[in-house]
Design a protein around this motif. Structure first.
Motif, PDB file in Angstrom:
ATOM      1  N   ALA A 290      32.475  36.451  34.188  1.00  0.00           N
ATOM      2  CA  ALA A 290      33.410  36.587  34.950  1.00  0.00           C
ATOM      3  C   ALA A 290      34.467  36.152  34.873  1.00  0.00           C
ATOM      4  CB  ALA A 290      32.507  36.046  36.768  1.00  0.00           C
ATOM      5  N   GLN A 291      34.159  34.843  34.373  1.00  0.00           N
ATOM      6  CA  GLN A 291      35.838  33.986  33.641  1.00  0.00           C
ATOM      7  C   GLN A 291      36.185  34.743  32.909  1.00  0.00           C
ATOM      8  OE1 GLN A 291      34.273  30.304  31.305  1.00  0.00           O
ATOM      9  NE2 GLN A 291      36.483  29.578  31.571  1.00  0.00           N
ATOM     10  N   GLN A 292      35.312  35.947  31.730  1.00  0.00           N
ATOM     11  CA  GLN A 292      36.243  36.080  30.730  1.00  0.00           C
ATOM     12  C   GLN A 292      36.958  37.490  31.312  1.00  0.00           C
ATOM     13  OE1 GLN A 292      33.196  37.505  28.306  1.00  0.00           O
ATOM     14  NE2 GLN A 292      32.728  35.112  27.232  1.00  0.00           N
ATOM     15  N   LEU A 293      36.049  38.235  32.683  1.00  0.00           N
ATOM     16  CA  LEU A 293      36.820  39.155  33.144  1.00  0.00           C
ATOM     17  C   LEU A 293      37.536  39.222  34.036  1.00  0.00           C
ATOM     18  CD1 LEU A 293      33.494  41.347  34.297  1.00  0.00           C
ATOM     19  CD2 LEU A 293      34.992  42.124  32.717  1.00  0.00           C
ATOM     20  N   ARG A 294      38.344  37.860  34.054  1.00  0.00           N
ATOM     21  CA  ARG A 294      38.931  37.354  34.991  1.00  0.00           C
ATOM     22  C   ARG A 294      40.603  37.158  33.614  1.00  0.00           C
ATOM     23  NH1 ARG A 294      38.964  36.649  40.598  1.00  0.00           N
ATOM     24  NH2 ARG A 294      37.025  36.437  41.292  1.00  0.00           N
ATOM     25  N   GLN A 295      39.531  36.451  33.183  1.00  0.00           N
ATOM     26  CA  GLN A 295      41.273  36.318  32.065  1.00  0.00           C
ATOM     27  C   GLN A 295      41.107  37.545  31.219  1.00  0.00           C
ATOM     28  OE1 GLN A 295      38.724  33.382  29.195  1.00  0.00           O
ATOM     29  NE2 GLN A 295      38.806  31.858  29.673  1.00  0.00           N
ATOM     30  N   GLN A 296      40.570  38.399  31.316  1.00  0.00           N
ATOM     31  CA  GLN A 296      41.085  39.872  30.849  1.00  0.00           C
ATOM     32  C   GLN A 296      41.873  40.793  31.732  1.00  0.00           C
ATOM     33  OE1 GLN A 296      38.274  42.385  29.413  1.00  0.00           O
ATOM     34  NE2 GLN A 296      39.048  43.683  28.802  1.00  0.00           N
ATOM     35  N   ALA A 297      41.794  40.314  33.007  1.00  0.00           N
ATOM     36  CA  ALA A 297      42.635  40.937  33.735  1.00  0.00           C
ATOM     37  C   ALA A 297      43.187  40.372  34.507  1.00  0.00           C
ATOM     38  CB  ALA A 297      42.054  40.588  35.414  1.00  0.00           C
ATOM     39  N   ALA A 298      44.140  38.711  33.974  1.00  0.00           N
ATOM     40  CA  ALA A 298      45.051  38.205  34.346  1.00  0.00           C
ATOM     41  C   ALA A 298      46.393  38.475  32.747  1.00  0.00           C
ATOM     42  CB  ALA A 298      45.227  37.043  33.773  1.00  0.00           C
TER      43      ALA A 298
ATOM     44  N   THR B  66      43.763  46.262  35.882  1.00  0.00           N
ATOM     45  CA  THR B  66      43.351  44.871  36.807  1.00  0.00           C
ATOM     46  C   THR B  66      41.996  44.842  37.676  1.00  0.00           C
ATOM     47  OG1 THR B  66      45.240  44.319  34.859  1.00  0.00           O
ATOM     48  CG2 THR B  66      44.596  43.155  37.113  1.00  0.00           C
ATOM     49  N   LYS B  67      42.623  45.340  38.535  1.00  0.00           N
ATOM     50  CA  LYS B  67      42.209  45.653  40.058  1.00  0.00           C
ATOM     51  C   LYS B  67      40.238  45.659  39.620  1.00  0.00           C
ATOM     52  CE  LYS B  67      42.330  47.251  45.189  1.00  0.00           C
ATOM     53  NZ  LYS B  67      42.625  47.781  45.225  1.00  0.00           N
TER      54      LYS B  67
ATOM     55  N   LEU C 173      29.969  39.815  40.500  1.00  0.00           N
ATOM     56  CA  LEU C 173      28.997  38.949  39.472  1.00  0.00           C
ATOM     57  C   LEU C 173      29.334  37.386  40.460  1.00  0.00           C
ATOM     58  CD1 LEU C 173      29.974  39.439  35.273  1.00  0.00           C
ATOM     59  CD2 LEU C 173      27.680  39.949  36.635  1.00  0.00           C
ATOM     60  N   GLU C 174      30.003  37.310  40.558  1.00  0.00           N
ATOM     61  CA  GLU C 174      30.599  36.294  41.116  1.00  0.00           C
ATOM     62  C   GLU C 174      29.151  36.022  42.764  1.00  0.00           C
ATOM     63  OE1 GLU C 174      33.878  34.508  38.699  1.00  0.00           O
ATOM     64  OE2 GLU C 174      34.134  35.274  41.004  1.00  0.00           O
ATOM     65  N   ASP C 175      29.418  36.715  43.199  1.00  0.00           N
ATOM     66  CA  ASP C 175      28.405  36.798  44.268  1.00  0.00           C
ATOM     67  C   ASP C 175      27.574  36.830  44.059  1.00  0.00           C
ATOM     68  OD1 ASP C 175      30.954  36.585  45.981  1.00  0.00           O
ATOM     69  OD2 ASP C 175      31.765  38.946  46.201  1.00  0.00           O
ATOM     70  N   ALA C 176      26.748  38.039  43.652  1.00  0.00           N
ATOM     71  CA  ALA C 176      25.502  37.830  43.044  1.00  0.00           C
ATOM     72  C   ALA C 176      24.998  37.045  42.192  1.00  0.00           C
ATOM     73  CB  ALA C 176      25.024  39.337  42.242  1.00  0.00           C
ATOM     74  N   ALA C 177      25.419  36.362  41.549  1.00  0.00           N
ATOM     75  CA  ALA C 177      25.100  34.924  40.582  1.00  0.00           C
ATOM     76  C   ALA C 177      24.045  33.446  41.828  1.00  0.00           C
ATOM     77  CB  ALA C 177      25.850  34.619  40.217  1.00  0.00           C
TER      78      ALA C 177
END
Length: 509
Positions: free
Chosen positions: A232-240, A258-259, A268-272
């Motif tokens: 999830a962190q990698q996805l957010r970094q890529q989105a940024a 990005t969205k 991912l964060e909600d399900a984890a």
């Protein structure tokens, strides 16, 4: 065949004790229920017995099922009743007239001496009171037996006796046991339920093997959570990065991408779910101020006697050295507590002690007795700490909260505390005394498994020097590095406690 069927059961008392709990109790089951203090074990037993309604879910029982529920405490109304009559009164009036033989059969199966049968319940030891409660329920011939902390107050001989009694019950009678005694659970159960606010786990294994399986599940869930959070962190970094490029280039496609990446990260964060961390009933920490002395206590063939002067045993020449964790073994009545008292007296009042028991002057004693007599009922937890230690009101309240004694009970009398809360308060007192030598008499009484393991870890992490008396076999095996046995009126050193444990069990077979 399922005798009790539990479906999606939940109980909320301020906060959820457990939710979505489903399991069955069938013929031949020996189910151990494990949880921290105050986490719903007794509540679940009351639900199974039909004396408490759940918040959600339901329990179905086979028609006509007779459930025998053995609670922890003897009702005050029965304390003036004789042992025999307490059991007899559990039968109907007609059965008392025609089937009183049932009482004799049950009392014989529990090896209750004739002299105790006519003694009032209030005069019995805590161990015999526990067995009286079990006899009172078993005489009614239940189809299912529920036991709440059955080993409380029992010595090793009675624990072994109870183990044998349970293992010799008719195999079709299921038994459900709530207990913090790990060795007892291993000896008497074939299934284990770990009760949790969410995602309770059940295994067709006795406690120790089930605990290994549970730890593997928890470790796998922890790894899965860490992995999902990393993705999830990698996805957010890529989105940024894409967002910055999209803004600079004016690309609608990159904005959409990005969205999408953010949505994947949020999903991912909600399900984890973080791996389960047992909400401790309070931290147990000990201190060890240390001492330069190598020999802490010397016993020079001391004579241990009863209060009226009757000799019990001789110690021979023995030493307690720095780093020793000595377990004192022996049958009830052999003088274990008398020896502990003599050593305590030698530390606190050396001038009034015999020359045969000597303690180094630099010893700072940490003493804990099984009755927790050092915690007067009329005092409050706040008073207990603030009057003994000059640490300020705020620090006192913070330490009490850390020991599992919240603001709501810090100013209530110690008499209303649960056994587990009193035990943790006693451990806090020990810690603040900053001792370098511990005398501990049944320190795991009332502690849940989490607390027992925390105490074990603290004693070993600090390389604490101690002499302890305990009926908890798992605790003794984990902590002890020397073992003294009172045998044939002598104190002898043995390599391990196992022969003594076996001899106690053997007397009950």
């Amino acid at each position: 065949m399922a005798l009790i069927n539990v479906r999606n059961l939940g109980v909320t008392l301020g906060a959820p004790l457990f939710t979505k709990l489903s399991f069955v109790v069938g013929a031949g089951d020996r189910l151990g229920i494990v949880a921290a203090n105050g986490r719903g074990k007794s509540t679940l037993l009351r639900c199974l017995a039909g004396t408490l309604d759940s918040t959600t879910g339901d329990i179905t029982r086979t028609r006509g099922l007779r459930i025998g529920y053995v609670e922890q405490a003897i009702p005050d109304a029965l304390l003036s009743t004789t042992f025999y009559d307490m059991v007899l009164q559990a039968l109907s009036a007609e059965q008392q007239e025609t089937e009183s033989w049932r009482v004799d059969v049950v009392l014989a199966s529990l090896d209750v001496p004739d002299v105790l049968r006519e003694r009032t319940v209030g005069q019995l030891s805590g161990g015999w009171q526990r067995l009286a409660l079990i006899a009172r329920v078993w005489v009614t011939d239940p189809d299912v037996l529920l036991l709440d902390e059955p080993t409380n107050h029992l010595d090793l001989a009675k624990i072994a006796q109870l183990e044998d009694w349970l293992n010799n019950l008719p195999r079709d009678v299921p038994v459900v046991i709530c207990s913090h005694d790990r060795a007892f659970l291993d000896a008497t159960t074939n299934r284990t339920l770990f009760l949790r606010p969410e995602n309770s786990h059940a295994f067709a294994l006795p406690y120790t093997r089930a605990r290994v399986a549970l730890d593997e599940i928890d470790a796998a869930e922890a790894r899965r959570y860490e992995r999902d959070m990393k993705v999830a962190q990698q996805l957010r970094q890529q989105a940024a990065k894409l967002n910055n490029i999209g803004i600079n280039s004016g690309s609608d496609l990159l904005v959409v991408k990005t969205k999408q990446l953010k949505q994947r990260a949020e999903k991912l964060e909600d399900a984890a779910r973080p791996a389960h961390q047992e909400r401790s009933a309070g931290a147990i920490r000990l201190a060890n101020s240390g001492t330069h002395a190598k020999v802490l206590v010397t016993l020079d063939d001391a004579s241990v006697e009863t209060p009226d002067g009757t000799p019990l045993f001789k110690t021979g020449r023995k030493w307690i050295c720095q780093g020793d964790r000595i377990v004192l073994l022996g049958a009830n009545g052999t003088g274990k507590s008398r020896l502990v008292g003599m050593i305590r007296h030698a530390i606190t009042d050396p001038l009034a002690s015999p020359d045969t028991v000597k303690a180094t002057p630099s010893l700072v004693l940490g003493y804990g007795d099984q009755a927790l007599a050092d915690l007067p009922d009329r005092d409050t937890p706040f008073d207990t700490i603030s009057r003994r230690f000059d640490i300020g009101d705020q620090r006192t309240r913070t330490l009490l909260a850390g020991a599992g004694l919240g603001i709501d009970i810090q100013n209530k009398p110690n008499s209303v505390l649960s056994g587990g809360q009193k035990a943790r308060l006693g451990m806090l007192v020990l810690r603040l005394a900053n001792p370098n030598f511990f005398l501990l008499d049944e320190p795991t009484n009332h502690l849940d498994i989490d607390g027992q393991e925390a105490l074990e870890s603290e004693l070993m992490a600090h390389e604490a020097s101690c002499l302890l008396v305990s009926h908890d076999r798992s605790f003794v095996r984990a902590v002890g590095n020397r073992f003294w046995l009172i045998e044939k009126r002598r104190l002898v050193e043995v390599e391990s406690p196992e022969a003594f444990f076996a001899s106690v069990s053997g007397t009950q077979s």
